[in-house]
Write an enzyme that holds these catalytic residues in place. Structure first.
Site, PDB file in Angstrom:
ATOM      1  N   CYS B  56       0.814  -1.209   0.000  1.00  0.00           N
ATOM      2  CA  CYS B  56       0.000   0.000   0.000  1.00  0.00           C
ATOM      3  C   CYS B  56       0.853   1.266   0.000  1.00  0.00           C
ATOM      4  CB  CYS B  56      -0.897   0.000   1.236  1.00  0.00           C
ATOM      5  SG  CYS B  56       0.047   0.040   2.774  1.00  0.00           S
ATOM      6  N   ALA B  59       3.239   1.656   2.874  1.00  0.00           N
ATOM      7  CA  ALA B  59       4.458   0.851   2.705  1.00  0.00           C
ATOM      8  C   ALA B  59       5.442   1.561   1.785  1.00  0.00           C
ATOM      9  CB  ALA B  59       4.119  -0.534   2.147  1.00  0.00           C
ATOM     10  N   ARG B  90      13.038  -3.988   6.040  1.00  0.00           N
ATOM     11  CA  ARG B  90      13.551  -3.681   4.697  1.00  0.00           C
ATOM     12  C   ARG B  90      15.077  -3.716   4.631  1.00  0.00           C
ATOM     13  NH1 ARG B  90      12.182  -2.196  -0.501  1.00  0.00           N
ATOM     14  NH2 ARG B  90      13.253  -0.239  -0.212  1.00  0.00           N
ATOM     15  N   HIS B 191       5.411   6.436  -2.605  1.00  0.00           N
ATOM     16  CA  HIS B 191       6.691   7.005  -3.048  1.00  0.00           C
ATOM     17  C   HIS B 191       6.482   8.470  -3.433  1.00  0.00           C
ATOM     18  CE1 HIS B 191       7.476   2.702  -4.753  1.00  0.00           C
ATOM     19  NE2 HIS B 191       7.803   2.751  -3.477  1.00  0.00           N
TER      20      HIS B 191
END
Lengths: 462, 541
Positions: B56, B59, B90, B191
């Site tokens: 999503c 994230a 990550r 992003h």
């Protein structure tokens, strides 16, 4: 300044800290993860997350990392539109697509904070959905802003009973229902083995064995040959007794089974440790009038033998225990059996019952200088440890930062364990589980003794 | 086996009509070497009920771009899960350096407002404000990020207002990211939201110009497994000043100076191209598409960089470092290449790696026969030329576009950033990918497949049909592949190995891939008491 100096959690200052709101380094996660795990314990079930797709992706990731197994689950993939106008259309489309493409026997839907905040009425949406003949859709409400992943597990167990369990009103079968709680598949196998050794027929649900510890063979199965069968769960309403293992994860489902189908329930601890395993065996013995087989007597005797032979490795050593409430409660009892001192005991899951049960056990052995907290986080624990350290940490992978920062060895028990393998297959329940815990705890402390000893104190035999 | 449209149609037979119609547009078979890339559908909604790999917006924002900034505390505003799952998963490595001491590094923390039912009902603003106050009192960070989760937008918490008031109270930047999980169609939306905020709030706030030569910023490199450090090692040896890697091992202190870059390098185009483009508009900073994955790709990138600066010493040192590194790694690489050569692979990864790793695999003699991105846009497949033709839909409209203008004081033409004349710059721009990205399509060979937003069913079917020797994907697919008898390596987290970038990375990658291919257990699947037919029986499953 030397480039590359890494000092673990150096950012946490050595001063008095006010930490009263939110969580810093939590010891719990959200409900839907537990609901997904419970749903995976049904044979040929596809768990479905009713929310935006990130939730499903995260839960699958976390479960996959712990079990190192495939975790299939689908999502309603909410967009902004669905979030404003409700997710009914997304769920109906999902159900249609899932049955056509993935062909499970059952879909277990759980909600998310998104669909709960909108207020989607799952019962109604499911009733309006196209469900093929012979297939089932069940659901549980699992708002992420209440409780923890253990609450979500409990809610899905309750949902399973609510949708599936039936009583045909005739005489109850001489059989026990076991709700094993949020444990590893290796634990479920061990619980089943004990019940079989006792000669009692059982229905175990949810049963993640076979699903999350599946063998690698020459044939791929999208739905591995494991999990509780839907027809067995249906028939659980006709069993004579339910044993719910762990009050936080399993009692709600057992109560509903009693209410809905008239199956009496006995709440027990998770059978971690000698006393809790004894309690499981005694409950079976008394309810079904069976004798305890010699094989189990031998196993129990081996545990006692080991405890006495190795007590000097750990007796009197202090421990900080953290993890899920049912696991920590039973584990604390066993640490006391081992003669250890559980100095700090926390769970991330809220619930005053946790603190009450732990304090009762501590009081029994006269321990008062301990700290116990539900709804706690790992910052709380680290701050206590900085005030006064312990010899050993027992808990999940997330404790490794504290272990490194405070230089305390960590024995990994519980969920999640992301940085070690094989643990989901190795039981910590039952008498055999006792031996495994003793071995882990003993060896970890001895490794530390070997590491820390000077050359002249370094010994061959310990 | 070469795939045809017929195979794809067969694969899609079990799909309901609507799903088939939708999914068909996400799959492209390369028909001829010279053919232009047909239009692929990407960055559109995932079909409900389909087992997608996608995550999503949260994230993408917190997990990918914002989380790695080491000297800012990132607070997740919402129920506990989102912060918990993005905690340390990550592998963005971070360490102290001359600008950031160890006590200012917060990347191992998970900080969440842990919203409860009462916060959902009555609003979580007060709780958030209190948590910010406590975080400041405990950690004294240089800045705070607040990332929203799904319920925040719905209950109407005004994070921006809370952040603004907190900034006034504490005198540090407190930045609110409205990256609710339902926004957009994948991580990609997050992003973009992260890029916008970094651009508006941090980049350009530094006031001490860099005085070093050849100042570069590496954008879209997250230092997973230490990739960024391996790249930095090479670049420093050549003579570049790597001021910051965005956002792997990055700090607020470094990001605020981003506008002093001579050149921006773009590694992950998908997650960071917005900042690269916005900086070009606002400061005139040129950006170069780079790829440090693969030996030959790394060499090409180093030479492209030297071309950009057109400096004899830099060009000489580039060749010195290339020669030195090649001499060092070639024998080791050759050993693993013998094992890997001739093998085929699938690559299903985020938004760049499925392209980048094809170069490294070719170095090892391997070929990617199916490649797909999880959350890419059309330009990541087809190249940036298609951007003007991409239609905005309802989902992309929800993500704000910043409309920037050149900064009056700081803007200078791209060629001046590189110390070149306009003519020199134009000549160079024709030779290297300055401000351009060609996408994945050109590297694919004829008969090979590109799949956007691949789902479990398609992945499984294609493994069955095409029988690759290795699958590169994420952790959710890894064990599915194993159960199908096909080795799998995680390309998000490198199976906790790395670095995979640059010269040293290539050797580590080659070793890991070779190990996965030859680990002895693969030959022991059939028990001795079962008849051996040499074949797995997947095809009749």
């Amino acid at each position: 300044m030397v480039i590359g100096v890494i000092v673990m959690l150096e950012c946490i200052p050595r001063k008095a800290i006010d930490h009263t709101v939110g969580k810093i380094n939590p010891a719990k996660t959200c409900q839907p993860l537990g609901a997904m795990y419970a749903a995976l314990g049904i044979n040929r079930c596809l768990p479905h997350s009713h929310g935006s797709q990130g939730c499903c992706a995260y839960h699958r990731m976390a479960l996959t990392r712990h079990f190192r197994e495939q975790v299939l689950a689908s999502s309603s993939s909410f967009t902004e539109g669905a979030s404003v106008f409700g997710g009914a259309a997304n769920l109906k489309t999902s159900i249609k697509n899932i049955f056509e493409i993935y062909n499970p026997d059952i879909i277990a839907v759980h909600t998310t904070c998104l669909s709960e905040t909108i207020g989607d009425d799952l019962s109604t949406i499911i009733k309006q959905s196209e469900v093929p003949e012979g297939k089932v859709v069940i659901h549980a409400n699992t708002p992420s802003y209440q409780g923890s992943h253990i609450t979500g597990f409990s809610n899905m167990c309750r949902g399973i009973v609510s949708y599936l369990a039936e009583s045909d009103g005739t005489q109850k079968k001489n059989r026990v229902n076991i709700i094993p709680g949020f444990v590893n598949p290796g634990d479920v196998r061990e619980i089943r083995r004990i019940v079989e050794e006792m000669g009692v027929e059982s229905v175990i649900f949810p049963d993640t064995s076979g699903v999350l510890d599946a063998p690698l063979t020459s044939r791929y199965e999208q739905y591995p040959d494991g999990g509780s069968r839907v027809e067995d769960i249906r028939d659980s309403g006709n069993s004579k007794l339910t044993l719910s293992l762990g009050s936080f994860a399993s009692d709600a489902a057992a109560s509903l089974l009693q209410e809905k189908c008239g199956v009496p329930g006995i709440p027990l601890k998770l059978p971690i440790g000698l006393k809790a395993t004894d309690a499981l065996i005694m409950a079976l013995k008394e309810a079904f009038g069976v004798a305890v087989p010699r094989s189990l007597e031998i196993e129990r005797g081996q545990v006692i033998d080991t405890l006495i032979d190795t007590h000097h490795h750990y007796q009197g050593r202090t421990v900080a225990v953290f993890g899920d409430p049912d696991t920590v409660i039973a584990l604390t009892e066993f640490l006391l059996t081992m003669g250890m001192v559980p100095k700090y005991i926390i769970t991330g899951t809220p619930g005053s019952l946790f603190e009450k049960q732990i304090w009762e056990m501590l009081a029994e052995v006269g321990l008062t200088d301990c700290r116990v907290k539900a709804d706690a986080d790992l910052l709380d624990l680290q701050l206590w440890i900085r005030e006064s350290p312990v010899d050993l940490l027992i808990g999940t992978t997330h404790g490794k930062y504290i272990a490194r920062a405070e230089d305390i060895p960590l024995v990994r028990v519980g969920f999640p364990i992301f940085d070690r393998a094989v643990h989901p297959l190795m039981p910590i329940v039952g008498y055999r589980g006792c031996l495994r815990l003793i071995e882990q705890i003993s060896n970890t402390l001895l490794e530390r003794r070997d590491r820390d000893s000077t050359d002249e104190d370094f010994e061959l035999v310990l | 086996m070469t795939v045809t449209e017929v195979h794809i149609d067969e694969m899609m037979t079990p799909y309901p009509d609507k799903v088939r119609k939708n999914r068909k547009k996400h799959i492209i078979i390369k028909s001829a070497e010279s053919a232009a890339c047909p239009q692929i559908e990407a960055n559109t909604r995932t079909i409900p009920g389909i087992i997608s790999q996608r995550g999503c917006a949260y994230a993408g924002c917190k997990g990918v771009v914002i989380g790695p900034i080491k000297d800012m505390v990132t607070i997740t505003h919402g129920p506990i899960g989102c912060g918990y799952y993005s905690w340390g998963t990550r592998r963005n490595k971070a360490r102290s350096d001359d600008r950031t001491p160890p006590e200012k590094i917060y990347t191992n923390l998970c900080v969440s407002t842990d919203m409860q039912e009462s916060d959902i009902v009555f609003g979580g603003e007060k709780k958030l404000a209190k948590m910010i106050d406590e975080v400041v009192a405990i950690f004294s960070p240089r800045g705070i990020n607040i990332c929203a989760t799904c319920p925040i937008g719905l209950i109407g918490d005004d994070m921006g207002a809370v952040a603004k008031e907190a900034e006034e109270r504490h005198g540090i930047p407190v930045i609110a990211y409205n990256c609710e999980g339902y926004k957009g169609v994948s991580q990609s939306a997050g992003h973009h939201i992260a890029n916008n905020n970094l651009m508006e709030r941090i980049i350009g706030s530094g006031t001490d110009p860099r005085t070093e030569e050849f100042v570069i910023y590496l954008l879209g490199e997250y230092n997973i497994g230490g990739d960024g450090w391996e790249i930095e090692r090479m670049l420093t040896d050549i003579g570049y000043t790597v001021n910051c890697i965005l956002t792997g091992d990055s700090s607020y202190e470094e990001i605020k100076d981003l506008h002093f870059a001579d050149l921006n390098l773009v590694q992950c185009h998908r997650s960071i191209n917005y900042i690269a483009e916005m900086m070009k508009t606002k400061y005139g900073t040129p950006w170069l598409k780079v790829n440090f994955i693969g030996v030959n790709a790394t060499i090409q990138t180093l030479r492209d960089m030297a071309t950009c600066f057109n400096n004899p010493e830099l060009t000489r040192m580039t060749e010195v470092v290339i020669e030195r590194e090649l001499a060092r790694i070639t024998p080791a690489l050759e050993k693993f290449r013998k094992i890997c050569n001739g093998k085929t692979a699938f690559a299903y990864v985020g938004g760049s790696r499925s392209h980048h790793y094809q170069y490294l695999l070719r170095d090892l003699g391997m070929e990617v026969i199916v490649a797909g991105y999880e959350f890419a846009h059309r330009d990541d497949y087809e190249g940036r030329d298609v951007i003007p033709t991409i239609k905005t839909d309802a989902d992309s409209k929800n993500i704000p576009e910043l409309h920037l203008t050149p900064d009056e004081a700081l803007y200078q033409e791209a060629h001046l950033h590189l110390g070149l004349s306009k003519e020199q710059y134009d000549t160079i721009a024709a030779q290297v990918p300055l401000g351009d990205y060609e996408g994945m399509y050109p590297i694919m060979r004829v008969g090979r497949i590109m799949v956007d937003d691949v789902n479990h069913y398609e992945a499984e079917e294609m493994i069955r049909q095409l029988k690759p020797d290795l699958v590169f994907s994420g952790v959710r697919d890894k064990y599915i592949s194993h159960k199908m008898g096909v080795p799998s390596k995680q390309l998000h987290s490198y199976d906790y190995s790395g670095p995979y970038a640059g010269f040293n990375g290539a050797v580590i990658f080659a070793r890991d891939v070779a190990d996965a291919l030859v680990t002895p257990a693969w030959k022991l699947i059939t028990p001795p008491w079962e008849e051996k037919n040499g074949n797995r029986s997947d095809s009749d499953a």
